[in-house]
Design an enzyme around this catalytic site. Structure first.
Site, PDB file in Angstrom:
ATOM      1  N   HIS A  70       5.030 -11.667  61.602  1.00 33.84           N
ATOM      2  CA  HIS A  70       4.795 -12.895  60.081  1.00 33.84           C
ATOM      3  C   HIS A  70       4.735 -13.582  60.495  1.00 33.84           C
ATOM      4  CE1 HIS A  70       8.181  -9.173  59.502  1.00 33.84           C
ATOM      5  NE2 HIS A  70       8.000  -9.925  57.820  1.00 33.84           N
ATOM      6  N   TYR A  80      14.641 -13.152  54.273  1.00 35.72           N
ATOM      7  CA  TYR A  80      15.555 -12.501  54.947  1.00 35.72           C
ATOM      8  C   TYR A  80      16.582 -13.255  55.203  1.00 35.72           C
ATOM      9  CZ  TYR A  80      10.982  -9.738  54.991  1.00 35.72           C
ATOM     10  OH  TYR A  80       9.106  -9.671  54.682  1.00 35.72           O
ATOM     11  N   HIS A 125      18.537   1.828  47.815  1.00 36.13           N
ATOM     12  CA  HIS A 125      17.625   0.338  48.005  1.00 36.13           C
ATOM     13  C   HIS A 125      16.639   0.221  47.434  1.00 36.13           C
ATOM     14  CE1 HIS A 125      16.034  -3.590  50.083  1.00 36.13           C
ATOM     15  NE2 HIS A 125      15.611  -2.603  49.721  1.00 36.13           N
ATOM     16  N   GLU A 126      15.785   1.214  46.917  1.00 39.28           N
ATOM     17  CA  GLU A 126      14.667   0.936  47.046  1.00 39.28           C
ATOM     18  C   GLU A 126      14.494   1.156  45.056  1.00 39.28           C
ATOM     19  OE1 GLU A 126      11.749   0.004  48.428  1.00 39.28           O
ATOM     20  OE2 GLU A 126      12.561   0.232  49.975  1.00 39.28           O
ATOM     21  N   GLU A 167      15.386  -8.809  47.200  1.00 37.59           N
ATOM     22  CA  GLU A 167      16.201  -7.383  49.062  1.00 37.59           C
ATOM     23  C   GLU A 167      17.174  -7.689  49.038  1.00 37.59           C
ATOM     24  OE1 GLU A 167      14.101  -5.796  50.327  1.00 37.59           O
ATOM     25  OE2 GLU A 167      12.687  -6.737  49.341  1.00 37.59           O
ATOM     26  N   HIS A 203      14.801  -2.580  43.519  1.00 37.56           N
ATOM     27  CA  HIS A 203      13.423  -2.802  43.379  1.00 37.56           C
ATOM     28  C   HIS A 203      13.624  -2.089  41.779  1.00 37.56           C
ATOM     29  CE1 HIS A 203      13.408  -4.483  46.982  1.00 37.56           C
ATOM     30  NE2 HIS A 203      13.045  -3.761  48.016  1.00 37.56           N
ATOM     31  N   HIS A 244       6.454   4.202  54.882  1.00 36.47           N
ATOM     32  CA  HIS A 244       7.059   3.326  54.922  1.00 36.47           C
ATOM     33  C   HIS A 244       7.414   2.424  53.626  1.00 36.47           C
ATOM     34  CE1 HIS A 244       8.520  -0.522  56.210  1.00 36.47           C
ATOM     35  NE2 HIS A 244       8.478  -0.830  55.479  1.00 36.47           N
ATOM     36  N   ALA A 245       8.625   3.308  53.207  1.00 36.38           N
ATOM     37  CA  ALA A 245       8.978   2.688  51.674  1.00 36.38           C
ATOM     38  C   ALA A 245       9.120   1.658  51.080  1.00 36.38           C
ATOM     39  CB  ALA A 245      10.293   3.672  52.049  1.00 36.38           C
TER      40      ALA A 245
HETATM   41 ZN   LIG Z   1      13.253  -3.374  49.900  1.00 39.85          ZN
END
Ligand SMILES: [Zn+2]
Length: 605
Positions: free
Chosen positions: A504, A514, A376-377, A404, A380, A346-347
């Site tokens: 969750h 989110y 996206h990553e 995010e 971060h 999982h990334a």
């Molecule tokens: Zn992310």
């Protein structure tokens, strides 16, 4: 596409016991010098456990063995206990006048907890036990249609695949009901968890656990709830149109199971929670419903390696004026699935030493999805690097929605025009393909908004006592009907516990982040596109190669968590208020197109 946060942050489930001791005993008031010394020591502690925890987590996910798991669990527990002690000690300085920067660190320390166990050791132990049982119940959750054939049981990955790909209504209903059988056994534990975690939150001075979560957003809890209502009011009209269009198309496919005017059955939206709908795109696509090009095909034809794809992602950020990634990023990241061992694929994005040792961990395939995920990553990683000069306690995003949102903002810039600029695409498709692009995007990012609201609306009511265990399931479906316009395929009484079929809830991870991330990313994208001088429609803007946009972005990233989030928002957008008009601007052409498709057909339920 999640990231691992340093352990000081709100992402961690903090479960150790917080004893509630009063502030300094009478006559021994704390001094500003003591407060400063306490913060120095707290920053050192957080740095120590942050690095240890990241290293243990990194090896645990890159070399999955019993031993790495045990080492990781041990260090996590120690880090949690240390953080809880700091949160408790910080209350000693509650009434002391402190410089803003120090007061900010005290507040962040006190509100970094997701759950507080009561001071009574017996109750604390009971709560910790309940949490492990809930996590295990979800993590090992399976639906077994035939008890005699345990090999045929379906886990969540298999359930997800069927919900995405099957178009057999009966099968979808059966699998939907099947997955929800994992939840009722958790109900009793969940109700007790609510009681005990509320007790812990009260001991720290919060009304209940939900109020403790809301206070992290730099405004009174009730004001934050009102903000969310305001944002929802902004986006609701477009949601009603999207809902009505998808309902009409699903009715063409499935017939009377889908009502003409009522809610959409929750099992027909391509996702077990009906939270994102992109899997039903083939059923609702317009004519000429392809994007006019296939990045999947291009990447494969070019035999683009994982390394090439990450280099392209890095080039995006250097084009904005950010420094290139350090050599250690290239030496220590994981880009491809190893042949000889199990890893968590999982990334995720990491910052091992909370300074410059940033990395990503992904098993990259030459697909459009992975290409976007890399952008996206790396968002971060560049965020983490930008705030490394802040005190350790404040090395995090402005609020938990921001991290995010930043990664997703950059992924909005992966437009056809950008692909042309970097030589992957010959020419960008004309505007006739826009509705296809936008509809696909809306099914994923816009359809998600009401679900993202519902999860914590439900939990806040549960924590506050407005909803009791006797009404858990009814309250859940009332909210899902009200916001999402979806209904369960069959009656769901209180013998079911459907909220706990969503990860969750039993895992006790807050969800409102989110919703915020989805609203904010479009607001960021609009502001940065403007800074970049883009005059095209918002969905065709890419900030690639814009130093002006890069400076705006960096101004916000470098602040980390040092200021209340409206300050960070202002640094990037010029506004102190979250604003959903940006997401509406982005989807404006789709909104017009939906009006034409609906041609007066009913919207709402
Ligand atoms: Zn992310």
């Amino acid at each position: 596409m999640t990231m691992r946060m340093p352990l000081c942050c709100s992402g961690a489930l903090l479960a150790a016991s917080v004893a509630c001791t009063p502030a300094s005993a009478p006559g021994t008031a704390a001094t500003p010098a003591e407060a400063k010394a306490f913060l120095d020591q707290a920053n050192q502690t957080q740095l120590k456990f942050g690095i240890l925890g990241n290293r243990a987590g990194w090896v645990a996910q890159n070399f999955i063995t019993d031993d790495t798991a045990a080492v990781n669990a041990r260090i996590s527990q120690e880090a949690i206990e240390a953080t809880v002690k700091l949160a408790k000690d910080a209350t000693k300085y509650d009434t002391l006048a402190l410089p803003d920067a120090e007061r900010r660190q005290m507040n962040v320390l006190k509100t970094s907890l997701v759950m507080v166990t009561p001071a009574d050791p017996k109750e604390a132990e009971e709560l910790t036990g309940i949490m492990s049982r809930l996590e295990a119940a979800y993590g090992t959750g399976k639906w077994c249609k035939d008890a005699g054939k345990p090999d045929a049981c379906l886990n969540i990955d298999q359930i997800t695949e069927i919900m995405a790909g099957s178009r057999d209504e009966k099968r979808l209903r059966e699998v939907w009901e099947g997955w929800h059988t994992i939840a009722p056994p958790m109900k009793k534990d969940y109700a007790r968890f609510v009681e005990l975690s509320n007790k812990g939150a009260k001991e720290l001075g919060f009304a209940d656990t939900g109020a403790m979560w809301r206070v992290k957003y730099d405004m009174p809890p009730d004001a934050f709830a009102k903000e969310l209502d305001r944002l929802w009011t902004q986006v609701q009209p477009l949601y009603l149109k999207l809902h009505a269009y998808v309902r009409m198309k699903l009715r063409e496919k499935y017939g009377d199971v889908v009502p003409e005017k009522g809610p959409i059955p929750a099992h027909l939206l391509g996702n077990i929670w009906a939270q994102e709908w992109q899997n039903v795109y083939p059923l609702v696509a317009p004519r000429a419903g392809d994007a006019g090009y296939s990045l999947d095909d291009i990447l494969k034809q070019r035999k683009m390696s994982a390394l090439d794809m990450v280099r392209a992602g890095e080039r995006f950020y250097t084009s904005l004026g950010f420094d290139p990634l350090p050599p250690t990023f290239w030496e220590r990241s994981l880009f491809v699935r190893p042949r000889d061992r199990d890893v968590v694929c999982h990334a995720s994005a990491w910052d091992l030493d909370l300074e410059a040792d940033v990395r990503i961990k992904m098993c990259i395939n030459p697909t459009a999805e992975d290409f976007t995920t890399i952008h996206h990553e790396l968002g971060h990683n560049f965020y983490q690097r930008a705030y490394m000069k802040q005190p350790v306690i404040l090395r995090d995003s402005a609020n938990d929605g921001f991290h995010e949102a930043v990664g997703d903002t950059i992924s909005l810039s992966v437009t056809p025009e950008y692909l042309v600029k970097i030589g992957l695409l010959g020419s960008a498709p004309d505007a006739s393909r826009d509705n296809a692009l936008l509809l696909r995007m809306a099914l994923e990012r816009f359809a998600f908004l009401p679900f993202a609201l519902v999860v914590d609306q439900w939990r806040w009511k549960v924590f506050s006592g407005e909803v009791t265990p006797a009404g858990y399931n009814k309250a859940w479906w009332d909210l899902r009907l009200k916001y999402q316009g979806v209904a369960p395929p069959t009656d769901r009484g209180e013998e079911f516990f459907d909220p706990a079929a969503k990860y969750h809830v039993p895992d006790n991870t807050p969800y409102m982040r989110y919703f915020l991330a989805r609203i904010l990313q479009f607001q960021f994208h609009r502001a940065l596109s403007k800074a970049a001088g883009c005059t095209a429609p918002l969905h065709r803007c890419s900030i690639f190669e814009s130093r002006e946009a890069g400076q705006r972005l960096n101004a916000m990233l470098a602040m980390g968590m040092s200021k209340p989030w409206p300050d960070a928002l202002e640094a990037l957008t010029g506004s102190r208020q979250m604003d959903a008009t940006a997401i509406l601007d982005y989807f404006a052409p789709l909104s017009t197109w939906l009006d034409q498709q609906l041609a007066g057909k009913p919207a709402g339920w």
